[in-house]
Scaffold this motif. Structure first.
Motif, short mmCIF file in Angstrom:
data_model
loop_
_atom_site.label_atom_id
_atom_site.label_comp_id
_atom_site.label_asym_id
_atom_site.label_seq_id
_atom_site.Cartn_x
_atom_site.Cartn_y
_atom_site.Cartn_z
N SER A 15 21.30 46.72 32.41
CA SER A 15 20.71 47.71 31.48
C SER A 15 21.77 48.29 30.56
CB SER A 15 20.03 48.82 32.28
OG SER A 15 19.03 48.30 33.14
N LEU A 16 22.54 47.42 29.97
CA LEU A 16 23.65 47.87 29.13
C LEU A 16 23.15 48.61 27.89
CD1 LEU A 16 25.95 44.80 29.57
CD2 LEU A 16 26.66 47.17 29.95
N LYS A 17 23.93 49.61 27.49
CA LYS A 17 23.61 50.43 26.33
C LYS A 17 24.74 50.32 25.30
CE LYS A 17 21.51 53.89 29.41
NZ LYS A 17 21.52 55.31 29.82
N PRO A 18 24.46 50.59 24.04
CA PRO A 18 25.53 50.54 23.03
C PRO A 18 26.71 51.45 23.38
CG PRO A 18 23.40 50.57 21.95
CD PRO A 18 23.13 50.77 23.41
N GLU A 19 26.45 52.56 24.04
CA GLU A 19 27.54 53.47 24.41
C GLU A 19 28.42 52.92 25.53
OE1 GLU A 19 24.29 54.20 24.16
OE2 GLU A 19 23.66 55.64 25.71
N ASP A 20 28.05 51.79 26.11
CA ASP A 20 28.92 51.12 27.09
C ASP A 20 29.98 50.26 26.41
OD1 ASP A 20 26.00 50.58 29.09
OD2 ASP A 20 27.56 52.09 29.44
N THR A 21 29.90 50.13 25.11
CA THR A 21 30.88 49.34 24.37
C THR A 21 32.27 49.93 24.52
OG1 THR A 21 29.27 48.58 22.74
CG2 THR A 21 31.58 48.58 22.07
N ALA A 22 33.20 49.09 24.97
CA ALA A 22 34.57 49.55 25.23
C ALA A 22 35.40 48.37 25.68
CB ALA A 22 34.59 50.64 26.30
N VAL A 23 36.71 48.61 25.78
CA VAL A 23 37.58 47.67 26.48
C VAL A 23 37.60 48.10 27.95
CG1 VAL A 23 39.90 46.72 26.71
CG2 VAL A 23 38.97 47.25 24.43
N TYR A 24 37.30 47.18 28.82
CA TYR A 24 37.25 47.46 30.25
C TYR A 24 38.53 46.95 30.92
CZ TYR A 24 32.42 48.96 29.99
OH TYR A 24 31.26 49.67 29.69
N TYR A 25 39.14 47.83 31.71
CA TYR A 25 40.40 47.52 32.39
C TYR A 25 40.21 47.57 33.90
CZ TYR A 25 42.56 48.56 27.86
OH TYR A 25 42.91 48.56 26.54
N CYS A 26 40.78 46.60 34.55
CA CYS A 26 40.81 46.57 36.01
C CYS A 26 42.07 47.30 36.48
CB CYS A 26 40.85 45.11 36.45
SG CYS A 26 41.14 44.84 38.20
N ASN A 27 41.94 48.00 37.61
CA ASN A 27 43.07 48.71 38.21
C ASN A 27 43.07 48.45 39.71
OD1 ASN A 27 43.70 51.48 39.80
ND2 ASN A 27 45.13 51.23 38.10
N ALA A 28 44.26 48.32 40.28
CA ALA A 28 44.36 48.13 41.73
C ALA A 28 45.61 48.82 42.26
CB ALA A 28 44.38 46.65 42.08
N HIS A 29 45.47 49.41 43.43
CA HIS A 29 46.61 50.06 44.11
C HIS A 29 47.10 49.08 45.15
CE1 HIS A 29 49.07 53.49 44.96
NE2 HIS A 29 48.70 53.54 46.21
N ILE A 30 48.31 48.52 44.91
CA ILE A 30 48.76 47.35 45.64
C ILE A 30 50.12 47.60 46.30
CG2 ILE A 30 49.49 44.94 45.38
CD1 ILE A 30 47.46 44.69 43.10
N GLN A 31 50.23 47.12 47.53
CA GLN A 31 51.52 47.13 48.20
C GLN A 31 52.24 45.82 47.87
OE1 GLN A 31 51.48 47.46 52.49
NE2 GLN A 31 53.70 47.64 52.62
N HIS A 32 53.38 45.96 47.19
CA HIS A 32 54.19 44.81 46.78
C HIS A 32 55.57 45.01 47.40
CE1 HIS A 32 56.13 41.80 44.33
NE2 HIS A 32 56.88 42.70 43.72
N GLY A 33 55.89 44.19 48.37
CA GLY A 33 57.13 44.44 49.11
C GLY A 33 56.97 45.68 49.96
#
Length: 119
Positions: free
Chosen positions: A84-102
Motif C-alpha cells: 500500500s505504498l504512498k507517494p510520501e513513502d518516496t525516499a532513499v532507503y538505507y539499511c542499518n545493522a549493529h554488528i560485532q566485528h572482531g
C-alpha cells in the motif's frame, strides 16, 4: 571488513508493493539489531522499522500496518516488505545493522536504494 548491500528499490505506482533486501557480509561475529531508515529530499533521515535478533519489531507510526520487517539470521539478511505504498513513502532507503566485528560492536550502513512512488 563488513559490508551491507541493499537491493529491491525502484519505481511503483501508489498502492503497489516493493520488497527491499539487505545482506551483511564480511568478518561478522554477531548481529544484534537490523533496521531500515529513509531520507526524503530536504528532510532528515528517519527510522522506518527495526528488528532485534530475537525477532522483536518496532515501526514508525507512518508505516504501521503497511510495512513488515523480517530477517534471516542464517543469511545475515534483513527484509522490508512494503505494501500500500504512498507517494510520501518516496525516499532513499538505507539499511542499518549493529554488528560485532572482531572485538568491537559498530553500526554499519548500506549505500541506499531509491524508492519512488508515483501518484
Amino acid at each position: 571488513q563488513v559490508q551491507l548491500v541493499e537491493s529491491g528499490g525502484g519505481l511503483v505506482q501508489a498502492g503497489g508493493s516493493l520488497r527491499l533486501s539487505c545482506a551483511a557480509s564480511g568478518d561478522i561475529i554477531c548481529i544484534s539489531a537490523m533496521g531500515w531508515y529513509r531520507q526524503a529530499p530536504g528532510k532528515e533521515r528517519e527510522l522506518v522499522a527495526v528488528i532485534n535478533s530475537g525477532g522483536t519489531t518496532n515501526y514508525a507510526d507512518s508505516v504501521k500496518g503497511r510495512f513488515t520487517i523480517s530477517r534471516d539470521n542464517a543469511k545475515n539478511t534483513v527484509y522490508l516488505q512494503m505494501n500500500s505504498l504512498k507517494p510520501e513513502d518516496t525516499a532513499v532507503y538505507y539499511c542499518n545493522a549493529h554488528i560485532q566485528h572482531g572485538w568491537r560492536w559498530s553500526d554499519y550502513w548500506g549505500q541506499g536504494t531509491q524508492v519512488t512512488v508515483s501518484s
